[in-house]
Design a protein around this motif. Structure first.
Motif, PDB file in Angstrom:
ATOM      1  N   GLY A 117      37.265 -19.215 -28.235  1.00  7.95           N
ATOM      2  CA  GLY A 117      38.454 -18.283 -28.970  1.00  7.95           C
ATOM      3  C   GLY A 117      39.644 -17.752 -28.487  1.00  7.95           C
ATOM      4  O   GLY A 117      38.606 -17.162 -27.294  1.00  7.95           O
ATOM      5  N   VAL A 118      40.489 -17.711 -29.213  1.00  9.72           N
ATOM      6  CA  VAL A 118      41.743 -17.214 -28.412  1.00  9.72           C
ATOM      7  C   VAL A 118      42.249 -16.142 -28.926  1.00  9.72           C
ATOM      8  O   VAL A 118      42.599 -16.546 -30.534  1.00  9.72           O
ATOM      9  CB  VAL A 118      42.317 -18.456 -27.873  1.00  9.72           C
ATOM     10  N   VAL A 119      42.892 -14.526 -28.243  1.00  9.66           N
ATOM     11  CA  VAL A 119      42.968 -13.996 -29.142  1.00  9.66           C
ATOM     12  C   VAL A 119      44.860 -13.935 -28.675  1.00  9.66           C
ATOM     13  O   VAL A 119      44.937 -13.762 -27.376  1.00  9.66           O
ATOM     14  CB  VAL A 119      42.720 -12.517 -29.690  1.00  9.66           C
ATOM     15  N   LEU A 120      46.063 -13.872 -29.558  1.00  8.97           N
ATOM     16  CA  LEU A 120      47.185 -14.175 -28.775  1.00  8.97           C
ATOM     17  C   LEU A 120      47.698 -12.702 -28.302  1.00  8.97           C
ATOM     18  O   LEU A 120      47.645 -11.872 -29.271  1.00  8.97           O
ATOM     19  CB  LEU A 120      48.007 -14.754 -29.491  1.00  8.97           C
ATOM     20  N   LEU A 121      48.207 -12.885 -26.633  1.00  7.88           N
ATOM     21  CA  LEU A 121      48.617 -11.867 -26.412  1.00  7.88           C
ATOM     22  C   LEU A 121      50.321 -12.178 -25.623  1.00  7.88           C
ATOM     23  O   LEU A 121      50.302 -12.823 -24.871  1.00  7.88           O
ATOM     24  CB  LEU A 121      47.680 -10.500 -25.230  1.00  7.88           C
ATOM     25  N   MET A 122      51.478 -11.290 -26.349  1.00  7.41           N
ATOM     26  CA  MET A 122      52.837 -11.076 -26.421  1.00  7.41           C
ATOM     27  C   MET A 122      52.720 -10.452 -24.089  1.00  7.41           C
ATOM     28  O   MET A 122      52.433  -8.969 -24.350  1.00  7.41           O
ATOM     29  CB  MET A 122      53.410 -10.725 -26.751  1.00  7.41           C
TER      30      MET A 122
END
Length: 328
Positions: A117-122
């Protein structure tokens, strides 16, 4: 099980690393010189990493890459290319992008052999044109934004002191209004405290203690308390010179007990429930600069024997799981 607050997966893929390979296969043909890889998608699965914050990280010109950006358009192009990497991996069944707290809860309750599972972080906000452009990125799944890396158009950052710019204050206000979490990692003190006045949700995905290592890359005790008071989490970084004061480029190996000292310092300030992982492994450094006993990602588990038994599960995954399922 592990949850990691910071991995530069797509950035590494666009640097030529085939992260779909087992780690040994990646290392055998690694195009990145002088940085022995510790991360690949099969390696993360072997470590039982269930969720991570995966970055969109645009590298500025002069920061070690001749292809770095020099304007907003260049930064945006890098971030969009990395976003495409994550989308292609998802299409291939290699990862699952998680856009809500409900999605994280379902994912964590699902089978252990599910995709990462990947949560997108800029990381570094220069790909964002202005506050009005933030919804574009939210619609594409970005849930956390760190306004700074070094200096950006929005904030002072690592090695580049300064407050929020007017555009930065507008961006942080927009983040607050849209429910986008602010990553305080890399923010200079002046920018950090101005951002806290605006009042967005805040975490520090990968930041060690300035009480143990000087420099504005790290969190002061007052910053730690502020993040915790806002309900935020702090991720521990596995880079030797962020654990012990060392010159850049040093190959001195630091015992994992010294990273555990950062964790214990945080816990003494705000409690173990705010301490987690933010390894940043392969984030511009390889196994040559990781703590003793950490030669690959599966070795991250070695940290927990240095922590009190009652804190291990929380730092490994439980604390991030609580935050993600309640606040994302």
């Amino acid at each position: 099980m592990l949850i990691d607050g910071h991995l530069d997966l797509a950035f590494n893929a666009l640097n030529g690393r085939d992260l779909t390979l087992p780690l040994e296969g990646l290392r055998a043909g690694d195009p990145v010189r002088d940085e022995t890889a510790t991360v690949s998608l099969p390696e993360l699965r072997r470590a039982d990493l269930r969720v991570c914050f995966g970055t969109l990280f645009a590298l500025p010109h002069g920061a070690g890459s001749p292809g770095g950006y020099s304007d907003h358009a260049g930064a945006r192009a890098q971030a969009l290319a990395q976003l495409d990497v994550y989308l292609r991996w998802e299409d291939q069944g290699l990862i699952r992008l998680l856009h809500s707290r409900e999605a994280v809860a379902v994912h964590l309750d699902g089978p252990g052999d599910a995709p990462l599972g990947v949560v997108l972080l800029m990381e570094g906000a220069d790909p964002i044109r202005d506050a009005g452009d933030l919804p574009f990125w939210v619609e594409r799944g970005v849930r956390v934004v760190g306004p700074a890396w070094g200096r950006t158009r929005f904030a002072g950052g690592t090695g580049a002191p300064g407050p929020l710019t007017p555009e930065g204050r507008e961006l942080v206000q927009a983040m607050r209004d849209l429910g986008v979490t602010l990553d305080a990692s890399h923010l200079d003190d002046a920018s950090f405290w101005e951002a806290m006045e605006v009042g967005p949700q805040v975490i520090a995905t990968h930041a060690n203690s300035r009480a143990l290592v000087p420099g504005n890359r790290h969190l002061t005790d007052d910053m730690v308390r502020a993040v915790a008071q806002a309900g935020g989490m702090i991720g521990l970084v596995f880079l030797n010179r962020f654990i012990r004061p060392l010159p850049e480029g040093s190959l001195d190996a630091v015992p994992l007990g010294e990273l555990a000292a950062h964790a214990r310092h945080y816990a003494a300030l705000v409690g173990w429930e705010h301490v987690a992982l933010g390894t940043d492994l392969d984030g511009g450094f390889g196994a040559e600069k990781t703590p003793q006993g950490v030669g690959r990602y599966t070795d991250v588990h070695a940290l927990f024997s240095e922590l009190p038994p009652e804190a291990r599960e929380g730092v490994a995954w439980g604390n991030w799981a609580r935050w993600l399922t309640r606040r994302l």
